[in-house]
Design a protein around this motif. Structure first.
Motif, PDB file in Angstrom:
ATOM      1  N   GLN A  30     149.705  42.550  72.865  1.00 12.78           N
ATOM      2  CA  GLN A  30     149.866  43.904  73.355  1.00 12.78           C
ATOM      3  C   GLN A  30     151.203  44.459  72.878  1.00 12.78           C
ATOM      4  O   GLN A  30     152.239  43.878  73.126  1.00 12.78           O
ATOM      5  CB  GLN A  30     149.832  43.932  74.893  1.00 12.78           C
ATOM      6  CG  GLN A  30     148.488  43.614  75.484  1.00 12.78           C
ATOM      7  CD  GLN A  30     147.476  44.699  75.213  1.00 12.78           C
ATOM      8  OE1 GLN A  30     147.827  45.857  75.027  1.00 12.78           O
ATOM      9  NE2 GLN A  30     146.217  44.337  75.171  1.00 12.78           N
ATOM     10  N   ILE A  48     143.539  53.565  67.496  1.00 15.97           N
ATOM     11  CA  ILE A  48     142.698  52.508  68.043  1.00 15.97           C
ATOM     12  C   ILE A  48     142.134  52.902  69.410  1.00 15.97           C
ATOM     13  O   ILE A  48     140.958  52.699  69.684  1.00 15.97           O
ATOM     14  CB  ILE A  48     143.484  51.189  68.135  1.00 15.97           C
ATOM     15  CG1 ILE A  48     143.904  50.762  66.726  1.00 15.97           C
ATOM     16  CG2 ILE A  48     142.690  50.103  68.836  1.00 15.97           C
ATOM     17  CD1 ILE A  48     144.911  49.654  66.690  1.00 15.97           C
ATOM     18  N   ASP A  49     142.993  53.476  70.262  1.00 21.67           N
ATOM     19  CA  ASP A  49     142.556  53.801  71.620  1.00 21.67           C
ATOM     20  C   ASP A  49     143.439  54.906  72.186  1.00 21.67           C
ATOM     21  O   ASP A  49     144.606  55.024  71.809  1.00 21.67           O
ATOM     22  CB  ASP A  49     142.645  52.561  72.513  1.00 21.67           C
ATOM     23  CG  ASP A  49     142.052  52.759  73.884  1.00 21.67           C
ATOM     24  OD1 ASP A  49     141.036  53.476  74.002  1.00 21.67           O
ATOM     25  OD2 ASP A  49     142.601  52.206  74.855  1.00 21.67           O
ATOM     26  N   GLN A  50     142.865  55.717  73.081  1.00 18.80           N
ATOM     27  CA  GLN A  50     143.613  56.721  73.824  1.00 18.80           C
ATOM     28  C   GLN A  50     143.127  56.712  75.255  1.00 18.80           C
ATOM     29  O   GLN A  50     141.924  56.547  75.500  1.00 18.80           O
ATOM     30  CB  GLN A  50     143.399  58.125  73.247  1.00 18.80           C
ATOM     31  CG  GLN A  50     144.020  58.337  71.901  1.00 18.80           C
ATOM     32  CD  GLN A  50     143.818  59.765  71.409  1.00 18.80           C
ATOM     33  OE1 GLN A  50     142.867  60.438  71.784  1.00 18.80           O
ATOM     34  NE2 GLN A  50     144.718  60.221  70.560  1.00 18.80           N
ATOM     35  N   THR A  51     144.048  56.901  76.195  1.00 20.11           N
ATOM     36  CA  THR A  51     143.644  57.008  77.587  1.00 20.11           C
ATOM     37  C   THR A  51     143.036  58.391  77.805  1.00 20.11           C
ATOM     38  O   THR A  51     143.411  59.354  77.124  1.00 20.11           O
ATOM     39  CB  THR A  51     144.833  56.792  78.539  1.00 20.11           C
ATOM     40  OG1 THR A  51     145.864  57.732  78.230  1.00 20.11           O
ATOM     41  CG2 THR A  51     145.368  55.371  78.442  1.00 20.11           C
ATOM     42  N   ARG A  62     149.887  60.299  78.841  1.00 16.27           N
ATOM     43  CA  ARG A  62     148.731  59.782  78.112  1.00 16.27           C
ATOM     44  C   ARG A  62     149.246  58.736  77.132  1.00 16.27           C
ATOM     45  O   ARG A  62     150.330  58.869  76.575  1.00 16.27           O
ATOM     46  CB  ARG A  62     148.042  60.905  77.355  1.00 16.27           C
ATOM     47  CG  ARG A  62     146.760  60.451  76.688  1.00 16.27           C
ATOM     48  CD  ARG A  62     146.040  61.595  76.039  1.00 16.27           C
ATOM     49  NE  ARG A  62     144.680  61.196  75.715  1.00 16.27           N
ATOM     50  CZ  ARG A  62     143.916  61.839  74.860  1.00 16.27           C
ATOM     51  NH1 ARG A  62     144.342  62.938  74.263  1.00 16.27           N
ATOM     52  NH2 ARG A  62     142.703  61.408  74.611  1.00 16.27           N
ATOM     53  N   MET A  64     148.497  56.306  73.659  1.00 18.33           N
ATOM     54  CA  MET A  64     147.710  56.145  72.445  1.00 18.33           C
ATOM     55  C   MET A  64     148.146  54.851  71.762  1.00 18.33           C
ATOM     56  O   MET A  64     149.343  54.616  71.587  1.00 18.33           O
ATOM     57  CB  MET A  64     147.931  57.315  71.483  1.00 18.33           C
ATOM     58  CG  MET A  64     147.241  57.131  70.136  1.00 18.33           C
ATOM     59  SD  MET A  64     147.448  58.517  68.990  1.00 18.33           S
ATOM     60  CE  MET A  64     149.203  58.533  68.736  1.00 18.33           C
ATOM     61  N   THR A  65     147.188  54.020  71.414  1.00 18.29           N
ATOM     62  CA  THR A  65     147.455  52.814  70.639  1.00 18.29           C
ATOM     63  C   THR A  65     146.987  53.077  69.222  1.00 18.29           C
ATOM     64  O   THR A  65     145.874  53.539  69.008  1.00 18.29           O
ATOM     65  CB  THR A  65     146.719  51.604  71.236  1.00 18.29           C
ATOM     66  OG1 THR A  65     147.135  51.437  72.599  1.00 18.29           O
ATOM     67  CG2 THR A  65     147.011  50.332  70.461  1.00 18.29           C
ATOM     68  N   TYR A  66     147.865  52.808  68.276  1.00 17.32           N
ATOM     69  CA  TYR A  66     147.550  53.068  66.878  1.00 17.32           C
ATOM     70  C   TYR A  66     148.076  51.955  65.986  1.00 17.32           C
ATOM     71  O   TYR A  66     148.879  51.134  66.402  1.00 17.32           O
ATOM     72  CB  TYR A  66     148.115  54.421  66.428  1.00 17.32           C
ATOM     73  CG  TYR A  66     149.622  54.496  66.382  1.00 17.32           C
ATOM     74  CD1 TYR A  66     150.318  54.228  65.212  1.00 17.32           C
ATOM     75  CD2 TYR A  66     150.348  54.845  67.508  1.00 17.32           C
ATOM     76  CE1 TYR A  66     151.697  54.308  65.163  1.00 17.32           C
ATOM     77  CE2 TYR A  66     151.732  54.926  67.470  1.00 17.32           C
ATOM     78  CZ  TYR A  66     152.405  54.653  66.302  1.00 17.32           C
ATOM     79  OH  TYR A  66     153.768  54.719  66.263  1.00 17.32           O
ATOM     80  N   ARG A  73     150.544  47.207  65.287  1.00 17.37           N
ATOM     81  CA  ARG A  73     150.046  48.043  66.372  1.00 17.37           C
ATOM     82  C   ARG A  73     151.202  48.564  67.212  1.00 17.37           C
ATOM     83  O   ARG A  73     152.169  47.863  67.468  1.00 17.37           O
ATOM     84  CB  ARG A  73     149.086  47.263  67.271  1.00 17.37           C
ATOM     85  CG  ARG A  73     147.760  47.044  66.628  1.00 17.37           C
ATOM     86  CD  ARG A  73     146.757  46.535  67.610  1.00 17.37           C
ATOM     87  NE  ARG A  73     145.478  46.418  66.945  1.00 17.37           N
ATOM     88  CZ  ARG A  73     144.341  46.234  67.567  1.00 17.37           C
ATOM     89  NH1 ARG A  73     144.322  46.126  68.870  1.00 17.37           N
ATOM     90  NH2 ARG A  73     143.222  46.147  66.889  1.00 17.37           N
ATOM     91  N   THR A  75     151.939  51.276  70.804  1.00 21.49           N
ATOM     92  CA  THR A  75     151.421  52.084  71.888  1.00 21.49           C
ATOM     93  C   THR A  75     152.506  53.082  72.254  1.00 21.49           C
ATOM     94  O   THR A  75     153.636  52.702  72.552  1.00 21.49           O
ATOM     95  CB  THR A  75     151.047  51.231  73.117  1.00 21.49           C
ATOM     96  OG1 THR A  75     150.024  50.315  72.739  1.00 21.49           O
ATOM     97  CG2 THR A  75     150.535  52.100  74.248  1.00 21.49           C
TER      98      THR A  75
END
Length: 87
Positions: A30, A48-51, A62, A64-66, A73, A75
């Protein structure tokens, strides 16, 4: 009886050690949370992901993982206006 108890304790401690090792690996995978500012330079190759943005009428954080262009990676946390405002 003592041998059986010793074997049970050894098996239990081995399971606990395996669980701790798996949790440590997850913690290392993480990325650390970075806080965005306007002077931040982001190298975003792939999101990769966003809340989700909540349905409130307020400014909310908010995340964001990129992945950057080197494959690392990150966040980042930033502020957005919620989706709950109606005119």
């Amino acid at each position: 009886m003592k041998v059986l108890l010793a074997l049970m304790m050894a098996a239990t401690s081995g399971f606990a050690l395996a669980t701790e090792t798996a949790e440590a690996a997850d913690a290392q995978s993480q990325p650390a949370l970075e806080h965005y500012s306007y002077s931040s330079k982001l190298d975003i190759a792939r999101v990769i992901d966003q809340t989700p943005i909540p349905a409130v009428c307020a400014v909310v954080p908010r995340q964001m993982t990129y992945e950057d262009h080197q494959g690392h990676r990150h966040t980042v946390e930033y502020l957005v206006m919620g989706n709950g405002c109606t005119p």
